[in-house]
Structure formats: C-alpha cells, structure tokens
Scaffold this motif. Structure first.
Motif, PDB file in Angstrom:
ATOM      1  N   ARG A 102       0.833  -1.209   0.000  1.00 45.37           N
ATOM      2  CA  ARG A 102       0.000   0.000   0.000  1.00 45.37           C
ATOM      3  C   ARG A 102       0.863   1.252   0.000  1.00 45.37           C
ATOM      4  O   ARG A 102       0.465   2.298  -0.504  1.00 45.37           O
ATOM      5  N   LYS A 103       2.081   1.164   0.581  1.00 43.62           N
ATOM      6  CA  LYS A 103       2.969   2.327   0.609  1.00 43.62           C
ATOM      7  C   LYS A 103       3.487   2.642  -0.793  1.00 43.62           C
ATOM      8  O   LYS A 103       3.776   3.797  -1.103  1.00 43.62           O
ATOM      9  N   ILE A 104       3.620   1.615  -1.630  1.00 42.52           N
ATOM     10  CA  ILE A 104       4.045   1.852  -3.017  1.00 42.52           C
ATOM     11  C   ILE A 104       2.909   2.522  -3.785  1.00 42.52           C
ATOM     12  O   ILE A 104       3.127   3.492  -4.506  1.00 42.52           O
ATOM     13  N   PHE A 105       1.682   2.028  -3.608  1.00 43.83           N
ATOM     14  CA  PHE A 105       0.530   2.657  -4.271  1.00 43.83           C
ATOM     15  C   PHE A 105       0.422   4.123  -3.865  1.00 43.83           C
ATOM     16  O   PHE A 105       0.046   4.984  -4.647  1.00 43.83           O
ATOM     17  N   GLU A 106       0.747   4.386  -2.613  1.00 45.43           N
ATOM     18  CA  GLU A 106       0.548   5.709  -2.045  1.00 45.43           C
ATOM     19  C   GLU A 106       1.684   6.675  -2.420  1.00 45.43           C
ATOM     20  O   GLU A 106       1.433   7.810  -2.805  1.00 45.43           O
ATOM     21  N   TYR A 107       2.922   6.205  -2.325  1.00 42.32           N
ATOM     22  CA  TYR A 107       4.067   7.101  -2.471  1.00 42.32           C
ATOM     23  C   TYR A 107       4.739   7.047  -3.840  1.00 42.32           C
ATOM     24  O   TYR A 107       5.313   8.036  -4.283  1.00 42.32           O
ATOM     25  N   ASN A 108       4.775   5.855  -4.446  1.00 48.86           N
ATOM     26  CA  ASN A 108       5.546   5.747  -5.686  1.00 48.86           C
ATOM     27  C   ASN A 108       4.900   4.759  -6.661  1.00 48.86           C
ATOM     28  O   ASN A 108       5.538   3.780  -7.071  1.00 48.86           O
ATOM     29  N   PRO A 109       3.636   5.016  -7.031  1.00 48.17           N
ATOM     30  CA  PRO A 109       2.934   4.040  -7.884  1.00 48.17           C
ATOM     31  C   PRO A 109       3.602   3.872  -9.242  1.00 48.17           C
ATOM     32  O   PRO A 109       3.559   2.788  -9.828  1.00 48.17           O
ATOM     33  N   HIS A 110       4.240   4.943  -9.744  1.00 49.83           N
ATOM     34  CA  HIS A 110       4.815   4.840 -11.076  1.00 49.83           C
ATOM     35  C   HIS A 110       6.054   3.946 -11.114  1.00 49.83           C
ATOM     36  O   HIS A 110       6.366   3.375 -12.161  1.00 49.83           O
ATOM     37  N   ALA A 111       6.747   3.807  -9.986  1.00 41.85           N
ATOM     38  CA  ALA A 111       7.886   2.874  -9.953  1.00 41.85           C
ATOM     39  C   ALA A 111       7.370   1.456 -10.186  1.00 41.85           C
ATOM     40  O   ALA A 111       7.992   0.658 -10.889  1.00 41.85           O
ATOM     41  N   TYR A 136      -8.826  -2.132  -0.107  1.00 44.46           N
ATOM     42  CA  TYR A 136      -7.951  -0.995  -0.431  1.00 44.46           C
ATOM     43  C   TYR A 136      -8.600  -0.073  -1.463  1.00 44.46           C
ATOM     44  O   TYR A 136      -8.005   0.234  -2.495  1.00 44.46           O
ATOM     45  N   LYS A 137      -9.829   0.397  -1.172  1.00 45.13           N
ATOM     46  CA  LYS A 137     -10.530   1.243  -2.149  1.00 45.13           C
ATOM     47  C   LYS A 137      -9.702   2.478  -2.510  1.00 45.13           C
ATOM     48  O   LYS A 137      -9.631   2.881  -3.666  1.00 45.13           O
ATOM     49  N   ALA A 138      -9.088   3.077  -1.479  1.00 52.87           N
ATOM     50  CA  ALA A 138      -8.320   4.302  -1.721  1.00 52.87           C
ATOM     51  C   ALA A 138      -7.178   4.030  -2.690  1.00 52.87           C
ATOM     52  O   ALA A 138      -6.877   4.852  -3.564  1.00 52.87           O
ATOM     53  N   TYR A 139      -6.558   2.869  -2.555  1.00 48.19           N
ATOM     54  CA  TYR A 139      -5.401   2.563  -3.407  1.00 48.19           C
ATOM     55  C   TYR A 139      -5.839   2.156  -4.806  1.00 48.19           C
ATOM     56  O   TYR A 139      -5.119   2.396  -5.774  1.00 48.19           O
ATOM     57  N   ILE A 140      -7.021   1.549  -4.901  1.00 45.10           N
ATOM     58  CA  ILE A 140      -7.558   1.241  -6.231  1.00 45.10           C
ATOM     59  C   ILE A 140      -7.757   2.546  -6.992  1.00 45.10           C
ATOM     60  O   ILE A 140      -7.368   2.681  -8.150  1.00 45.10           O
ATOM     61  N   ARG A 141      -8.316   3.544  -6.304  1.00 48.37           N
ATOM     62  CA  ARG A 141      -8.518   4.846  -6.943  1.00 48.37           C
ATOM     63  C   ARG A 141      -7.183   5.480  -7.326  1.00 48.37           C
ATOM     64  O   ARG A 141      -7.031   6.038  -8.413  1.00 48.37           O
ATOM     65  N   MET A 142      -6.201   5.376  -6.428  1.00 41.41           N
ATOM     66  CA  MET A 142      -4.884   5.959  -6.730  1.00 41.41           C
ATOM     67  C   MET A 142      -4.254   5.300  -7.952  1.00 41.41           C
ATOM     68  O   MET A 142      -3.648   5.971  -8.790  1.00 41.41           O
ATOM     69  N   MET A 143      -4.397   3.975  -8.036  1.00 43.24           N
ATOM     70  CA  MET A 143      -3.815   3.268  -9.182  1.00 43.24           C
ATOM     71  C   MET A 143      -4.546   3.626 -10.466  1.00 43.24           C
ATOM     72  O   MET A 143      -3.923   3.760 -11.519  1.00 43.24           O
ATOM     73  N   GLU A 144      -5.871   3.784 -10.385  1.00 45.30           N
ATOM     74  CA  GLU A 144      -6.624   4.162 -11.589  1.00 45.30           C
ATOM     75  C   GLU A 144      -6.123   5.500 -12.119  1.00 45.30           C
ATOM     76  O   GLU A 144      -5.907   5.668 -13.320  1.00 45.30           O
ATOM     77  N   LYS A 145      -5.890   6.433 -11.199  1.00 46.89           N
ATOM     78  CA  LYS A 145      -5.417   7.765 -11.590  1.00 46.89           C
ATOM     79  C   LYS A 145      -3.997   7.652 -12.187  1.00 46.89           C
ATOM     80  O   LYS A 145      -3.705   8.234 -13.233  1.00 46.89           O
ATOM     81  N   ALA A 146      -3.136   6.895 -11.516  1.00 49.12           N
ATOM     82  CA  ALA A 146      -1.746   6.772 -11.979  1.00 49.12           C
ATOM     83  C   ALA A 146      -1.694   6.133 -13.372  1.00 49.12           C
ATOM     84  O   ALA A 146      -0.929   6.571 -14.244  1.00 49.12           O
ATOM     85  N   LEU A 147      -2.541   5.125 -13.590  1.00 42.84           N
ATOM     86  CA  LEU A 147      -2.553   4.455 -14.902  1.00 42.84           C
ATOM     87  C   LEU A 147      -3.080   5.393 -15.983  1.00 42.84           C
ATOM     88  O   LEU A 147      -2.550   5.439 -17.094  1.00 42.84           O
ATOM     89  N   GLU A 148      -4.106   6.149 -15.627  1.00 45.66           N
ATOM     90  CA  GLU A 148      -4.666   7.120 -16.569  1.00 45.66           C
ATOM     91  C   GLU A 148      -3.578   8.111 -17.006  1.00 45.66           C
ATOM     92  O   GLU A 148      -3.416   8.399 -18.199  1.00 45.66           O
ATOM     93  N   ASP A 149      -2.822   8.611 -16.027  1.00 43.70           N
ATOM     94  CA  ASP A 149      -1.744   9.560 -16.332  1.00 43.70           C
ATOM     95  C   ASP A 149      -0.684   8.921 -17.232  1.00 43.70           C
ATOM     96  O   ASP A 149      -0.171   9.563 -18.151  1.00 43.70           O
ATOM     97  N   ALA A 150      -0.348   7.678 -16.944  1.00 43.37           N
ATOM     98  CA  ALA A 150       0.692   7.006 -17.726  1.00 43.37           C
ATOM     99  C   ALA A 150       0.214   6.731 -19.155  1.00 43.37           C
ATOM    100  O   ALA A 150       0.989   6.806 -20.106  1.00 43.37           O
ATOM    101  N   TYR A 151      -1.094   6.442 -19.295  1.00 42.74           N
ATOM    102  CA  TYR A 151      -1.673   6.279 -20.639  1.00 42.74           C
ATOM    103  C   TYR A 151      -1.538   7.587 -21.414  1.00 42.74           C
ATOM    104  O   TYR A 151      -1.116   7.622 -22.563  1.00 42.74           O
ATOM    105  N   GLU A 152      -1.918   8.681 -20.726  1.00 46.78           N
ATOM    106  CA  GLU A 152      -1.888  10.000 -21.354  1.00 46.78           C
ATOM    107  C   GLU A 152      -0.503  10.377 -21.855  1.00 46.78           C
ATOM    108  O   GLU A 152      -0.336  10.989 -22.902  1.00 46.78           O
TER     109      GLU A 152
END
Lengths: 431, 176
Positions: A102-111, A136-152
């Motif tokens: 969860r700390k990776i999702f929170e602090y450094n999802p792109h790594a 981990y609903k909060a982290y699911i949301r964080m990952m969705e955002k991080a993936l969206e950014d990486a797609y963009e």
C-alpha cells in the motif's frame, strides 16, 4: 552496501521526494527512463531476453513471501506464439502483519507501473492486470489515476514511446478473501469466480489466465525491477544480505513505539530493527517474541534473536523465514494462548474450503484452541493439536493449510509452558 | 422492490467488460457497481447482475457468497468493520469492538434500530502498523483508534460527516 551500513542507506523504492506519486514529479526525477532504455537502447538491451537476464542476475527474490528469483520465474514463460499473454500483479496483501505494498501505491505508484511495463516487455506480454484487495478502495482509486496519467503520457497503450511494442494495463479489485493472495486463486478471482486455488502443474506460465501463459509478481517485486534496470543488477546485489539481496520494505507492527513501514537493505538485525528503527518496545516493556514475516511464519522467542538478521539464511537458523518481512512484535505481557487462538480463527475463517485437510483441520485447530483459551483444555489437547498440524501440512492444493499449521506447531513448541499452564485445571478457583 | 441499473451504471458496466476478453471476469466488479448502487447484493440484486451480464444466476450467487465484502442483506447506512486480527488484537482491537458495542447498544453482526450503523468484526485489513483500526462501509480506513476517537467518529458519522482518507507518513521520513 553491506548489511552493517544499513543506517546510512538512502531509500530508492520510496525516496524522500515530495509528491512523487504525481507523474510529472516522477518523470522529473528520472522516472520512465528505465522503460525508455529497454525499449529504445538496442546497444544495451539487444532484445527482451537480455532484460530477463539482467533481472535474473539481480536475484530479486519475490517479495510476496515465497522468495523465488523473479527473473528465473520470468524465464519460465514459453516462447511467444502470437496469442495473448498476461502479467498479473499481486496487490492482494492480506497476510496479517503485512501492509507494505500500500505504501508503493501511495508514495511511488509509477515505480511499480514502470517495473510492470518493463516486465511485460521482457516477457512479450500484451496485457497487464493489477489485482488489489477490495478493502484498499483508496489505493484502487490511486492506481486508476496513476494508470490514466501514464496512458496520457504514452507509457501505456499502442506503440509506446514510438516502439513497436503495445500493451494494455488495467486495475481490478477483490472483494474480501485472504486466499486470493495465493497466485492461482488470484487468477480464478480475476476470471470472475470464487477464489479457489488451482492444482499445479500446469503452472501459470503454461496455463494461466484464460488458459494462456501468465506470470504473477508481487507489487514490491515489480517496483524493484525499475531500480535494477536503472542501476544495474550488480548494484541490487550489493545491497543487503548476500543470498537475499536488495532493499526491502519492512512492515513493523505490534508493541513498538514507532510502528510503520521502513525501507532498508535486507539482512538488518532483527533487534536493531525493533530498537533503533521502531523506537523499542512501548511502555518500557521487554521483548517477548516476534513473528518475522506475516502470521504464517513461525514465531521466534526473544532469547533466540541474538545475531539474527532479516534474511532467509539467518532466519532459517531459528526455524523461521522472511515471508513478507511483516514483523509483528510482542511484549512480555502478550498472552501466547490468546494470540495463537486469534491466528487459528483467522485461518479457519479464510480457508476456501476446497481441500478437506484444510477445511476441517483449520476448524479443529480453532475449536481446540478456543477450548484451551477458555481454560477448559487438557494437556493431551496440545499433542492433539500437533498431530492435526502434521495431517494438514503438504496435503492440500495450496499452502494455506501449511500457513495455518506452522504457527500452531511452533508457538506450542516454543511456549509450551504457557500452554500447559493454561491446560492445568488448578488454574481455576476452587468452587 | 424492483432493482434496476441506471444509465450511468450500464455505461460503467460496459467499461468494465471492455477490460477483459470475456464476460465472466466482470462478475466481481459489477457486483461492486450493484452494491454501490443498492447498498447490498441480496438475491434479487444478484439476479439483476446475472441478467445484465447474461451469466448463470448460480454463478453470481456463488461469487457473492464467497467474498466477505458483498453484503447479502441490507446493512446500516454506515458499516463499521473493526479489525481484530493479529496486530490489531495485540494493540486493542477487541477493546475498540467492545467499546463500540456498548456505545451503539448492539452486538457485532447487528444493526442499530435507527438503521444508522452496522458493526462487524473482520479479518486483517492490512493496516497492521496503524492498529487498532476500522473501515467504514468498505472504504475509508480510520487508524490508531482510541475509545475517544471511536466516540468522535460515531458522533460525526451521525451528522453525516465521513472522515477523509488519512495518509500516514512513513516513520522518520522527511520528504524534500
């Protein structure tokens, strides 16, 4: 860096950089350079296989608990045949004492995302799923955002970074079941079914998601891949313990002053981790015991811990293992009978029920432990418990039965006095 | 009551289906869509999910029953899942559970008469370093609980105020 220098270690997986979870900050700090390098630098990375060789040489031992060489696991994938192949990233994290991914999702999802993309490229995989536990609903949301950014930014999708490599990356969630952290059970859950573990062989590399070749890696393992590609296998191997190298996210919980997740080299002495990093035992109490790597790893008494460090070789000498490096610390007031009953309750609750020795065995372990906990146990119950554990281990499709049996066997053996005291009728007042 | 997905739900379901090569993998995520819409997935809702995905009702039922986070019956407006597993047990999870039972006047597994709160004892939620803790209705974690903090939480939830996501910094970390 040798294990002795761990105090000077600078975190790389979760470095001290503000807002690193934002893609622009990540890129500004050298993010996605590793991915760019493997896709475009043909001098350094001749082909996908050369990436696998580098990761194999780094000896990243899987951080999900099993500790298998990640690169070697990747090399089990059969040659590409033009059909779909999958990478399933395991973010289920349900083992009691474990709370690091969860700390990776929170602090450094792109790594993690970058590591997964490199892994997918190396194995010629075209679709990646990250499976995150439903809680981990909060982290699911964080990952969705991080993936969206990486797609963009063009790091995911068609012809990424101008190469001829295309890949899709999706996040999906569980709905409350510890068993779904087991790799084949996670595949079943991803396929929309009950999380029943599959019989192996065939292994997922041969027959995984929808019958196609699939590799399953833990989140932290994939995040380490990014560092290996950027800094090289030799750097990774030079950090921490020889046979279990690299940085590790240690999750420390229980009776310490400063619980939490710490990134340090592997092989930090257990007592240093407790006293220097986690601020010692709270309320000035003495240390009684630790569980080094999640609830299934055998408990160790404080008097066994001198000179023991957090790596598989050292922990093996006291009959336990590193697991997920989720260190649970217990002070002198901890009631081992109550503690063990709660663990048996957990495994009984979480047994999927597919195999009889586990479904029935976990139930009996809990039932007998409850009897002992309530003061109604007899000495012979302790031997009965030990006998049941031998009938569970190695007799089921997955390792949940083993995970349920080990704590019972080792806690009773190592704290037998306490269990016997609770089983003696004389502890009750005379009516 | 008759359960129906809204147009937005159906759009979301189409997006979910597009992630997978076949329809069955949509079972778990669509059960979530349903639970978020109706608050639970009782047998009628399970039937709706099965019909929407054109999957056997028995399959959807089997999945819903297997996973603990799907509510098979109606729950209170706020479901408090108190973790009592290993690290939480060591750090007072049962004290928090008992305190909430007293405060709400119900036992674990029950719902208050006014339909505001359901109280559950749950297995490890993966917040071991922040024990004792609880989760509100399958979403927000509330960490480092004390009896006072639990009281305040109940009072603010009664007013409809749900706490925000709480980021807990890694110890000794000083991000630049």
């Amino acid at each position: 860096m040798s294990t002795a220098d761990w105090k000077n270690y600078e975190p790389v997986l979760i470095p001290n950089i503000k807002d690193l979870h934002k893609i622009d900050v990540y890129i500004k700090n050298g993010g996605y350079e590793g991915l760019k390098s493997v896709l475009t630098d043909k001098q350094k990375w001749e082909n996908p296989k050369s990436v696998i060789e580098e990761v194999k040489a780094a000896n990243i031992r899987g951080r999900g608990g099993a500790g298998f060489n990640a690169g070697l696991k990747w090399s089990f994938m059969p040659p590409a045949d033009g059909g779909p192949r999958y990478l399933a990233c395991n973010g289920d994290e349900s083992e009691p004492g474990t709370f690091k991914d969860r700390k990776i999702f929170e602090y450094n999802p792109h790594a993690f995302i970058e590591g997964a993309l490199i892994a997918a490229y190396a194995m010629e995989i075209t679709t990646i799923y990250v499976y995150i536990r439903g809680e981990y609903k909060a982290y699911i949301r964080m990952m969705e955002k991080a993936l969206e950014d990486a797609y963009e930014k063009g790091f995911i999708g068609k012809n990424i970074l101008g190469s001829n490599y295309s890949v899709d990356f999706y996040v999906t969630g569980g709905a409350g079941a510890y068993i779904c952290g087991e790799e084949t059970s996670m595949l079943e859950s991803l396929e929309g079914k009950r999380g029943y573990p599959r019989v192996k062989p065939p292994f997922p590399a041969q027959k995984g998601l929808w019958g196609r070749p699939t590799t399953i890696n833990n989140i932290e393992t994939l995040a380490h891949v990014t560092s290996v590609i950027n800094r090289g296998a030799d750097w990774f191997k030079s950090v921490g313990a020889e046979n279990h190298p690299g940085p590790i996210l240690y999750g420390i919980s229980g009776h310490v002053n400063r619980p939490g997740v710490y990134e340090l080299p592997s092989g930090v002495p257990v007592l240093d981790l407790i006293h220097d990093m986690a601020g010692g035992i709270r309320n000035g109490k003495k240390l009684k015991a630790v569980i080094p790597g999640g609830s299934s790893t055998p408990v160790v008494r404080a008097d066994q811990l001198d000179g023991i460090s957090m790596d598989s070789d050292s922990l093996r000498t006291v009959g336990t293992m590193l697991g997920t490096a989720g260190l649970v610390v217990m002070d002198e007031d901890t009631d081992m009978v109550d503690m063990l009953w709660r663990i048996t309750h957990f495994y009984h609750h979480e047994s999927c029920g597919q195999c009889t020795p586990c479904r029935e065995g976990t139930g009996w372990l809990e039932k007998i432990m409850l009897k002992i906990k309530n003061g109604d146990g007899e000495i012979k119950d302790l031997d009965l418990l030990l006998d049941i554990t031998t009938q569970m281990e190695g007799r089921t499709i997955c390792a949940l039965a083993d995970a349920a049996a080990w704590p019972v066997r080792h806690t009773i053996t190592r704290f037998r006095d306490e269990f016997e005291a609770r089983c003696k009728k004389s502890v009750h007042a005379v009516a | 009551m008759a359960y129906e997905f809204t147009k937005e739900d159906l759009e979301e379901i189409e997006k979910i289906k597009a992630k997978f090569p076949e329809v069955m993998p949509a079972t778990l995520p669509v059960l979530w869509v349903a639970q978020n819409r109706f608050g639970h997935v009782n047998p009628d809702v399970q039937r709706l999910v099965a019909e929407t995905l054109d999957l056997p009702e028995a399959h959807v039922h089997g999945v819903a029953e297997f996973y603990t986070q799907y509510y098979k019956e109606e729950k209170g407006k706020f479901v408090l899942d108190v973790c009592t597993c290993l690290s939480c047990q060591l750090c007072g999870g049962y004290d928090i559970l008992e305190h909430l039972e007293d405060k709400l006047g119900i036992k674990k597994g029950e719902t208050t008469d006014d339909g505001m709160f359901s109280l559950n004892e749950v297995e490890c939620l993966g917040a071991c370093g922040y024990a004792p803790m609880l989760q509100i209705t399958n979403d927000t974690y509330v960490n480092h609980l004390t009896k006072e903090k639990a009281d305040q939480l109940v009072d603010s939830l009664r007013k409809g105020e749900v706490p925000e996501y709480e980021q807990i910094d890694m110890p000794l970390r000083n991000a630049k």
